[in-house]
Scaffold this motif. Structure first.
Motif, short mmCIF file in Angstrom:
data_model
loop_
_atom_site.label_atom_id
_atom_site.label_comp_id
_atom_site.label_asym_id
_atom_site.label_seq_id
_atom_site.Cartn_x
_atom_site.Cartn_y
_atom_site.Cartn_z
N ALA A 154 11.55 -40.65 -56.36
CA ALA A 154 12.89 -40.21 -56.74
C ALA A 154 13.46 -39.24 -55.71
N ASP A 155 12.61 -38.39 -55.12
CA ASP A 155 13.06 -37.51 -54.04
C ASP A 155 13.51 -38.33 -52.84
N CYS A 156 12.74 -39.35 -52.51
CA CYS A 156 13.09 -40.23 -51.39
C CYS A 156 14.41 -40.95 -51.67
N TYR A 157 14.58 -41.41 -52.90
CA TYR A 157 15.83 -42.07 -53.28
C TYR A 157 17.01 -41.11 -53.15
N ALA A 158 16.78 -39.83 -53.44
CA ALA A 158 17.85 -38.84 -53.25
C ALA A 158 18.23 -38.75 -51.78
N GLY A 159 17.22 -38.85 -50.90
CA GLY A 159 17.50 -38.85 -49.47
C GLY A 159 18.27 -40.09 -49.04
N VAL A 160 17.93 -41.24 -49.61
CA VAL A 160 18.67 -42.48 -49.33
C VAL A 160 20.13 -42.31 -49.73
N TRP A 161 20.36 -41.72 -50.91
CA TRP A 161 21.74 -41.48 -51.34
C TRP A 161 22.47 -40.59 -50.33
N ALA A 162 21.83 -39.51 -49.89
CA ALA A 162 22.48 -38.58 -48.96
C ALA A 162 22.90 -39.30 -47.69
N ASN A 163 22.01 -40.13 -47.15
CA ASN A 163 22.32 -40.88 -45.93
C ASN A 163 23.45 -41.87 -46.16
N THR A 164 23.31 -42.70 -47.20
CA THR A 164 24.26 -43.79 -47.43
C THR A 164 25.63 -43.27 -47.83
N SER A 165 25.67 -42.28 -48.69
CA SER A 165 26.97 -41.74 -49.12
C SER A 165 27.69 -41.07 -47.96
N ASN A 166 26.93 -40.42 -47.08
CA ASN A 166 27.57 -39.74 -45.95
C ASN A 166 28.20 -40.73 -44.97
N GLN A 167 27.62 -41.91 -44.86
CA GLN A 167 28.22 -42.93 -44.00
C GLN A 167 29.62 -43.31 -44.47
N PHE A 182 12.05 -36.53 -49.21
CA PHE A 182 13.50 -36.49 -49.09
C PHE A 182 13.91 -36.81 -47.65
N LYS A 183 13.21 -36.22 -46.69
CA LYS A 183 13.50 -36.47 -45.28
C LYS A 183 13.30 -37.94 -44.92
N THR A 184 12.27 -38.56 -45.50
CA THR A 184 12.02 -39.98 -45.23
C THR A 184 13.20 -40.83 -45.68
N GLY A 185 13.68 -40.59 -46.90
CA GLY A 185 14.82 -41.35 -47.41
C GLY A 185 16.08 -41.09 -46.62
N PHE A 186 16.29 -39.83 -46.25
CA PHE A 186 17.50 -39.48 -45.50
C PHE A 186 17.48 -40.06 -44.10
N SER A 187 16.32 -40.03 -43.46
CA SER A 187 16.23 -40.54 -42.09
C SER A 187 16.46 -42.04 -42.03
N SER A 188 15.93 -42.77 -43.02
CA SER A 188 16.00 -44.23 -42.98
C SER A 188 17.24 -44.79 -43.67
N GLY A 189 17.66 -44.15 -44.76
CA GLY A 189 18.73 -44.72 -45.57
C GLY A 189 18.34 -46.02 -46.23
N ASP A 190 17.04 -46.29 -46.29
CA ASP A 190 16.54 -47.59 -46.75
C ASP A 190 15.58 -47.37 -47.92
N PRO A 191 15.90 -47.91 -49.11
CA PRO A 191 15.00 -47.75 -50.25
C PRO A 191 13.59 -48.30 -50.00
N ALA A 192 13.47 -49.26 -49.10
CA ALA A 192 12.15 -49.83 -48.82
C ALA A 192 11.22 -48.80 -48.19
N SER A 193 11.78 -47.75 -47.60
CA SER A 193 10.95 -46.70 -47.00
C SER A 193 10.34 -45.78 -48.04
N CYS A 194 10.73 -45.95 -49.30
CA CYS A 194 10.35 -45.02 -50.36
C CYS A 194 9.17 -45.49 -51.19
N ASP A 195 8.30 -46.30 -50.62
CA ASP A 195 7.15 -46.81 -51.37
C ASP A 195 6.03 -45.76 -51.37
N THR A 196 6.20 -44.76 -52.19
CA THR A 196 5.21 -43.67 -52.29
C THR A 196 3.90 -44.17 -52.90
N PHE A 197 3.91 -45.30 -53.55
CA PHE A 197 2.71 -45.79 -54.22
C PHE A 197 1.71 -46.40 -53.23
#
Length: 284
Positions: free
Chosen positions: A204-217, A267-282
């Protein structure tokens, strides 16, 4: 953060209704400090139900209203929460559309002190939380003050991170991730279940980073210092940071949300990539 030009959606505003009578102001403070390390940014809905059951029995006036609409004029905290929540849902709508998956938005509920939820009884001492049963993000706006004064997590983007994290749990609910984790936890020890909970929260932290990246675009609303505010919030709500503050020691096996370093990293991982696929913490 230049958020004022963001799109507004609907807000379910339950503030100003019946409130929970909680005895003793000092007790409230102690409850917040004791619970916040366990519940902030993604409370387990079953815990909401269990923790709130006694207060629910004592409080027939707990808020149950469903006044849905826009924020009162001049209510900046409500307006900010509306914009960020709407942006997070818009972001995930576009990402789901691109992946050919159905999406429907969560609802944000603003309340004071306590309220009924589809997951049982919620109270502000638990921090912001998402209930998968009714697909709502619950937020007592006083928590933003707690972030500033008790957690040292200051700034608009720190608050935006909170809301985006909760919408991240909505995404996990729609994808079936939360249900899969809950099923797997049934056969695990407490230590094993905690470790699985950490992976869910870090995603969910990573997804928050994805949002930050994508919304800022789209919005171009991130300003100098904003990402540092989000990282400061992630650091402030790490299990180790909160345990050290509350009890003077750290017990890693009891972590349910992840260490400060882990939360910052994802969070940094999600923000850097903007890609939900990068958020596979499992798989990490």
């Amino acid at each position: 953060m230049d958020w004022q030009g963001g799109r507004r959606g609907d807000v379910e505003d339950r503030r100003g209704g019946g409130l929970i009578p909680i005895a003793g102001g000092g007790g409230v403070v102690l409850t917040v400090l004791a619970l916040i390390g366990y519940f902030v940014f993604g409370i387990d809905p079953s815990t909401v139900m269990n923790a709130g059951s006694q207060l629910q029995n004592q409080s027939p006036t707990a808020q149950q209203g469903t006044a849905t609409g826009t924020c009162p004029q001049g209510d900046e905290a409500c307006d900010f929460s509306n914009v960020i929540h709407t942006s997070a849902n818009d972001t995930w709508q576009s990402l789901f559309d691109a992946a050919g998956k159905p999406y429907h938005p969560s609802t944000i509920v603003l309340y004071s002190q306590g309220t009924q939820t589809g997951c049982g009884f919620g109270q502000s001492a638990m921090g912001p939380f998402y209930c998968p049963a009714d697909e709502r993000v619950y937020l007592d706006l006083d928590f933003f003050h707690t972030m500033d004064t008790d957690l040292g997590a200051k700034g608009d983007f720190a608050k935006a991170y909170v809301i985006a994290h909760e919408v991240g749990h909505h995404v996990q609910n729609l994808l079936g991730t939360s249900a899969a984790v809950q099923r797997e936890e049934q056969g695990l020890s407490e230590r094993g279940a905690n470790a699985l909970s950490v992976k869910l929260e870090l995603q969910a932290d990573c997804y928050a980073g994805v949002w930050a990246n994508t919304s800022n675009q789209k919005q171009h609303w991130i300003q100098a210092g904003d990402i540092d505010e989000a990282l400061g919030a992630a650091n402030a709500v790490g299990d180790d940071t909160l345990q050290r503050k509350a009890q003077g020691r750290v017990v890693p096996d009891s972590f349910t949300h992840g260490s400060a370093a882990q939360r910052v990293q994802w969070f940094k991982t999600g923000f850097s990539s903007g890609d939900p696929a990068s958020c596979d913490t499992f798989r990490s």
